[in-house]
Design a protein around this motif. Structure first.
Motif, PDB file in Angstrom:
ATOM      1  N   SER A 279       0.852  -1.187   0.000  1.00 22.16           N
ATOM      2  CA  SER A 279       0.000   0.000   0.000  1.00 22.16           C
ATOM      3  C   SER A 279       0.887   1.235   0.000  1.00 22.16           C
ATOM      4  O   SER A 279       2.082   1.163   0.291  1.00 22.16           O
ATOM      5  CB  SER A 279      -0.913   0.008   1.230  1.00 22.16           C
ATOM      6  N   GLU A 280       0.286   2.373  -0.304  1.00 28.12           N
ATOM      7  CA  GLU A 280       1.038   3.627  -0.307  1.00 28.12           C
ATOM      8  C   GLU A 280       1.595   3.932   1.080  1.00 28.12           C
ATOM      9  O   GLU A 280       2.740   4.362   1.215  1.00 28.12           O
ATOM     10  CB  GLU A 280       0.134   4.769  -0.789  1.00 28.12           C
ATOM     11  N   GLU A 281       0.799   3.682   2.107  1.00 22.21           N
ATOM     12  CA  GLU A 281       1.230   3.957   3.482  1.00 22.21           C
ATOM     13  C   GLU A 281       2.423   3.081   3.869  1.00 22.21           C
ATOM     14  O   GLU A 281       3.388   3.566   4.449  1.00 22.21           O
ATOM     15  CB  GLU A 281       0.072   3.737   4.468  1.00 22.21           C
ATOM     16  N   ASN A 282       2.373   1.790   3.535  1.00 25.69           N
ATOM     17  CA  ASN A 282       3.490   0.900   3.862  1.00 25.69           C
ATOM     18  C   ASN A 282       4.738   1.241   3.056  1.00 25.69           C
ATOM     19  O   ASN A 282       5.853   1.113   3.551  1.00 25.69           O
ATOM     20  CB  ASN A 282       3.095  -0.561   3.667  1.00 25.69           C
ATOM     21  N   LEU A 283       4.550   1.696   1.819  1.00 25.87           N
ATOM     22  CA  LEU A 283       5.692   2.140   1.018  1.00 25.87           C
ATOM     23  C   LEU A 283       6.325   3.370   1.668  1.00 25.87           C
ATOM     24  O   LEU A 283       7.550   3.458   1.810  1.00 25.87           O
ATOM     25  CB  LEU A 283       5.265   2.459  -0.419  1.00 25.87           C
ATOM     26  N   TRP A 284       5.497   4.298   2.092  1.00 28.09           N
ATOM     27  CA  TRP A 284       5.998   5.523   2.739  1.00 28.09           C
ATOM     28  C   TRP A 284       6.749   5.186   4.026  1.00 28.09           C
ATOM     29  O   TRP A 284       7.821   5.731   4.289  1.00 28.09           O
ATOM     30  CB  TRP A 284       4.848   6.495   3.006  1.00 28.09           C
ATOM     31  N   GLN A 285       6.205   4.287   4.833  1.00 30.90           N
ATOM     32  CA  GLN A 285       6.874   3.886   6.073  1.00 30.90           C
ATOM     33  C   GLN A 285       8.226   3.221   5.781  1.00 30.90           C
ATOM     34  O   GLN A 285       9.195   3.410   6.512  1.00 30.90           O
ATOM     35  CB  GLN A 285       5.991   2.952   6.905  1.00 30.90           C
ATOM     36  N   SER A 286       8.305   2.465   4.682  1.00 31.92           N
ATOM     37  CA  SER A 286       9.582   1.851   4.278  1.00 31.92           C
ATOM     38  C   SER A 286      10.570   2.920   3.841  1.00 31.92           C
ATOM     39  O   SER A 286      11.760   2.839   4.164  1.00 31.92           O
ATOM     40  CB  SER A 286       9.362   0.856   3.141  1.00 31.92           C
ATOM     41  N   ILE A 287      10.094   3.922   3.122  1.00 29.14           N
ATOM     42  CA  ILE A 287      10.959   5.021   2.684  1.00 29.14           C
ATOM     43  C   ILE A 287      11.510   5.758   3.908  1.00 29.14           C
ATOM     44  O   ILE A 287      12.694   6.087   3.971  1.00 29.14           O
ATOM     45  CB  ILE A 287      10.204   5.974   1.730  1.00 29.14           C
ATOM     46  N   ILE A 288      10.670   5.985   4.899  1.00 31.52           N
ATOM     47  CA  ILE A 288      11.116   6.634   6.142  1.00 31.52           C
ATOM     48  C   ILE A 288      12.164   5.757   6.837  1.00 31.52           C
ATOM     49  O   ILE A 288      13.206   6.244   7.276  1.00 31.52           O
ATOM     50  CB  ILE A 288       9.918   6.900   7.088  1.00 31.52           C
ATOM     51  N   ALA A 289      11.905   4.457   6.916  1.00 32.76           N
ATOM     52  CA  ALA A 289      12.802   3.538   7.634  1.00 32.76           C
ATOM     53  C   ALA A 289      14.178   3.432   6.976  1.00 32.76           C
ATOM     54  O   ALA A 289      15.175   3.229   7.661  1.00 32.76           O
ATOM     55  CB  ALA A 289      12.162   2.156   7.727  1.00 32.76           C
TER      56      ALA A 289
END
Length: 174
Positions: free
Chosen positions: A131-141
């Motif tokens: 999902s977009e949210e999980n992709l964003w959280q991965s980018i942050i991580a």
């Protein structure tokens, strides 16, 4: 001192631990009971006891016996046999050697391990639920992760933080 500069020059584990133990000694002297102190510090009773043993303010007959055996050179399995206690129980009566886990100020290695676990979890989540949210959280991580381009050039990225203190979805690549 020759070599590369320390990444956390202000971090001194011995000083941190000794300051923590002194604060713990002071709190122990003012506490009504071990249970109330454990609740106040938000740690288990066993962890509190081990910390107090390390701070040299808590003792009991079994604690003294185990520490005497350990100081005389006995190994943990021998102490287990002599006392009839489990491995975990024997260790719980011995003082910390490296310091407590989950301290407020953590070592560089503990920081790396924590970052690694967070990144692994984000990748797992992204694979499980793309999902977009999980992709964003991965980018942050994965900020500051040492990536390489297709041609082998190293790079890292950081996310830009907006005026409101949140990431504004801009990547800054070095």
């Amino acid at each position: 001192m020759a070599g590369r500069p320390k990444k956390k020059p202000e971090y001194n584990p011995e000083l941190q631990f000794n300051n923590f133990l002194q604060e713990l000694r002071d709190a122990y002297e003012e506490a009504d009971s071990l249970r109330t102190l454990a609740d106040e510090l938000n740690i288990s009773l066993l962890k509190l006891r081990k910390l107090l043993i390390t701070a040299d303010v808590f003792t009991s007959d079994i604690c003294t016996e185990i520490n005497d055996l350990y100081q005389s050179g006995k190994k943990i399995p021998e102490i287990m046999k002599l006392t009839g206690l489990s491995r975990a129980s024997v260790h719980s009566y011995l003082p910390y050697i490296k310091g407590p886990y989950n301290a407020a100020e953590i070592s560089l290695n503990a920081e790396r391990c924590r970052t690694y676990k967070i990144r692994q979890e984000q990748v797992r989540l992204l694979k499980e639920i793309p999902s977009e949210e999980n992709l964003w959280q991965s980018i942050i991580a994965f900020q500051n992760y040492p990536f390489k381009t297709a041609t082998g050039l190293p790079f890292r990225y950081k996310l830009k933080v907006g005026k409101n203190g949140e990431y504004n979805r801009e990547l800054l690549i070095d």
